[in-house]
Design a protein around this motif. Structure first.
Motif, short mmCIF file in Angstrom:
data_model
loop_
_atom_site.label_atom_id
_atom_site.label_comp_id
_atom_site.label_asym_id
_atom_site.label_seq_id
_atom_site.Cartn_x
_atom_site.Cartn_y
_atom_site.Cartn_z
N ASN A 4 0.84 -1.19 0.00
CA ASN A 4 0.00 0.00 0.00
C ASN A 4 0.88 1.24 0.00
OD1 ASN A 4 0.36 -1.27 2.76
ND2 ASN A 4 -0.18 0.82 3.38
N ASN A 5 0.35 2.34 -0.58
CA ASN A 5 1.05 3.62 -0.58
C ASN A 5 0.56 4.52 0.55
OD1 ASN A 5 2.66 3.06 -2.83
ND2 ASN A 5 0.97 3.58 -4.21
N ARG A 6 -0.67 4.30 0.99
CA ARG A 6 -1.27 5.13 2.04
C ARG A 6 -1.31 4.37 3.36
NH1 ARG A 6 -4.50 9.31 0.16
NH2 ARG A 6 -4.87 9.28 -2.08
N VAL A 7 -1.33 5.11 4.44
CA VAL A 7 -1.62 4.53 5.75
C VAL A 7 -3.05 3.99 5.66
CG1 VAL A 7 -2.06 5.11 8.18
CG2 VAL A 7 -0.08 6.09 7.00
N ILE A 8 -3.31 2.88 6.33
CA ILE A 8 -4.65 2.28 6.32
C ILE A 8 -5.21 2.31 7.73
CG2 ILE A 8 -6.01 0.21 5.87
CD1 ILE A 8 -3.86 -0.60 3.81
N GLN A 9 -6.39 2.91 7.89
CA GLN A 9 -7.07 2.95 9.18
C GLN A 9 -8.32 2.10 9.10
OE1 GLN A 9 -7.93 7.07 10.00
NE2 GLN A 9 -5.88 7.47 10.81
N VAL A 10 -8.49 1.21 10.08
CA VAL A 10 -9.66 0.35 10.15
C VAL A 10 -10.45 0.70 11.40
CG1 VAL A 10 -10.50 -2.03 10.25
CG2 VAL A 10 -8.40 -1.51 8.99
N SER A 11 -11.74 0.98 11.22
CA SER A 11 -12.61 1.23 12.38
C SER A 11 -13.84 0.34 12.27
CB SER A 11 -13.03 2.70 12.44
OG SER A 11 -13.85 3.02 11.34
N THR A 12 -14.32 -0.10 13.42
CA THR A 12 -15.48 -0.99 13.45
C THR A 12 -16.47 -0.47 14.48
OG1 THR A 12 -14.03 -2.84 12.92
CG2 THR A 12 -16.22 -3.39 13.70
N THR A 13 -17.75 -0.41 14.09
CA THR A 13 -18.81 0.04 14.98
C THR A 13 -20.00 -0.90 14.88
OG1 THR A 13 -19.77 1.47 13.28
CG2 THR A 13 -18.16 2.49 14.77
N THR A 14 -20.91 -0.76 15.84
CA THR A 14 -22.17 -1.51 15.79
C THR A 14 -23.16 -0.88 16.75
OG1 THR A 14 -23.21 -3.69 15.87
CG2 THR A 14 -21.59 -3.21 17.58
N GLN A 15 -24.42 -1.10 16.49
CA GLN A 15 -25.49 -0.70 17.39
C GLN A 15 -26.10 -1.93 18.08
OE1 GLN A 15 -26.34 2.53 18.12
NE2 GLN A 15 -24.53 2.98 16.89
N ASN A 68 -5.58 -8.10 11.15
CA ASN A 68 -4.69 -9.25 10.97
C ASN A 68 -4.76 -9.80 9.55
OD1 ASN A 68 -3.81 -9.07 13.61
ND2 ASN A 68 -5.18 -10.66 14.37
N GLY A 69 -5.98 -9.83 8.98
CA GLY A 69 -6.14 -10.30 7.61
C GLY A 69 -5.44 -9.40 6.61
N LEU A 70 -5.56 -8.09 6.80
CA LEU A 70 -4.87 -7.14 5.90
C LEU A 70 -3.35 -7.30 6.00
CD1 LEU A 70 -7.08 -3.95 6.44
CD2 LEU A 70 -6.96 -5.38 4.38
N ARG A 71 -2.85 -7.50 7.20
CA ARG A 71 -1.40 -7.71 7.36
C ARG A 71 -0.97 -9.01 6.70
NH1 ARG A 71 -1.55 -5.39 13.34
NH2 ARG A 71 -0.99 -3.26 12.84
N LYS A 72 -1.80 -10.04 6.80
CA LYS A 72 -1.46 -11.32 6.17
C LYS A 72 -1.42 -11.17 4.64
CE LYS A 72 -2.43 -16.20 6.71
NZ LYS A 72 -3.27 -17.22 7.32
N LEU A 73 -2.25 -10.25 4.13
CA LEU A 73 -2.23 -9.99 2.69
C LEU A 73 -0.97 -9.22 2.27
CD1 LEU A 73 -5.97 -9.02 2.10
CD2 LEU A 73 -4.79 -11.04 1.21
N GLY A 74 -0.27 -8.67 3.25
CA GLY A 74 0.97 -7.97 2.95
C GLY A 74 0.92 -6.48 3.19
N ILE A 94 -9.33 -4.53 -2.15
CA ILE A 94 -7.88 -4.73 -2.31
C ILE A 94 -7.29 -3.65 -3.23
CG2 ILE A 94 -6.11 -6.32 -3.18
CD1 ILE A 94 -7.50 -7.30 -0.62
N LYS A 95 -7.97 -3.41 -4.37
CA LYS A 95 -7.45 -2.42 -5.32
C LYS A 95 -7.40 -1.02 -4.73
CE LYS A 95 -8.94 -4.92 -9.41
NZ LYS A 95 -9.95 -5.01 -10.48
N LEU A 96 -8.43 -0.65 -3.99
CA LEU A 96 -8.42 0.69 -3.37
C LEU A 96 -7.31 0.82 -2.35
CD1 LEU A 96 -12.09 1.88 -2.69
CD2 LEU A 96 -10.32 3.03 -3.98
N LEU A 97 -7.08 -0.22 -1.55
CA LEU A 97 -6.04 -0.15 -0.53
C LEU A 97 -4.64 -0.18 -1.11
CD1 LEU A 97 -7.58 -2.43 2.24
CD2 LEU A 97 -7.59 0.08 2.08
N GLN A 98 -4.50 -0.66 -2.35
CA GLN A 98 -3.18 -0.70 -2.98
C GLN A 98 -2.79 0.66 -3.56
OE1 GLN A 98 -3.93 -4.29 -5.46
NE2 GLN A 98 -1.92 -4.92 -4.68
N GLN A 99 -3.70 1.60 -3.64
CA GLN A 99 -3.41 2.92 -4.22
C GLN A 99 -2.45 3.70 -3.36
OE1 GLN A 99 -7.00 5.03 -5.07
NE2 GLN A 99 -7.63 3.60 -6.64
#
Length: 190
Positions: A41-52, A86-92, A185-190
């Motif tokens: 990836n070229n950009r920092v990736i931030q993951v957030s999760t929410t629920t009601q 963890n899945g994103l890291r496993k993808l590289g 995947i394609k968006l995160l690789q930008q």
């Protein structure tokens, strides 16, 4: 002697008719089944999760009048988030390295339920787990919905461990589908 047998018979019959009531406390810890890759990836990736969704995800009522309420004991948002990271890291992907502004992966847990219906003496359980995701990278945004459903049949009240196993398999399957989406995947690789 006859009175004692009669009383014992009525007592056992009443106990069987009354059924039993319990509570199942489960942990939702999905594990994505992702093969290791060497994506970047070229950009920092931030993951957030929410629920009601609260911590009661359903209840079981069998044809034998057994009953169990089902509650989660852990922070499901945190465990789903951890599984995706963890899945994103496993993808590289290297989430904390890259240029700003970051690519954002916003996940909402939309469904997490365990419901039953009785068909004669057979109990049919329907399990659901759903995620909505919005990925934003630069000027591009991608939205998707991922949902999984599973049906189980049984005659008596399932063990707490079986309910936890089934719900985790369903959550894992849903997270895996999210991480396999090539548009994400394609968006995160930008």
């Amino acid at each position: 002697m006859l009175n004692k047998r009669l009383i014992l018979t009525f007592t056992l019959s009443a106990a069987l008719l009354a059924g039993c009531s319990t509570t199942h406390y489960i942990q939702i810890d999905p594990t994505a089944s992702i093969q290791s890759e060497k994506l970047s990836n070229n950009r920092v990736i931030q993951v957030s999760t929410t629920t009601q969704i609260g911590n009661q995800i359903g209840s079981i009522k069998t044809g034998l009048n057994e009953r169990a309420d089902i509650f989660t004991t852990n922070d499901v948002k945190q465990s789903v988030n951890k599984s995706i990271v963890n899945g994103l890291r496993k993808l590289g992907f290297t989430l904390d390295q890259g240029v700003l502004p970051p690519a954002k992966v916003d996940v909402v847990i939309t469904k997490m339920s365990y419901t039953t219906k009785v068909d004669n003496l057979k109990t049919v359980a329907t399990l659901n787990f759903g995620l909505n995701v919005t990925v934003t990278a630069g000027d591009e945004t991608y939205k998707a919905k991922f949902a999984s459903q599973k049906t189980e049949e049984y005659g008596t009240l399932p063990y707490q461990s079986a309910v936890q196993k089934d719900m985790n398999e369903l959550a894992s399957k849903t997270v895996t589908r999210l991480l396999e989406d090539q548009n994400i995947i394609k968006l995160l690789q930008q």
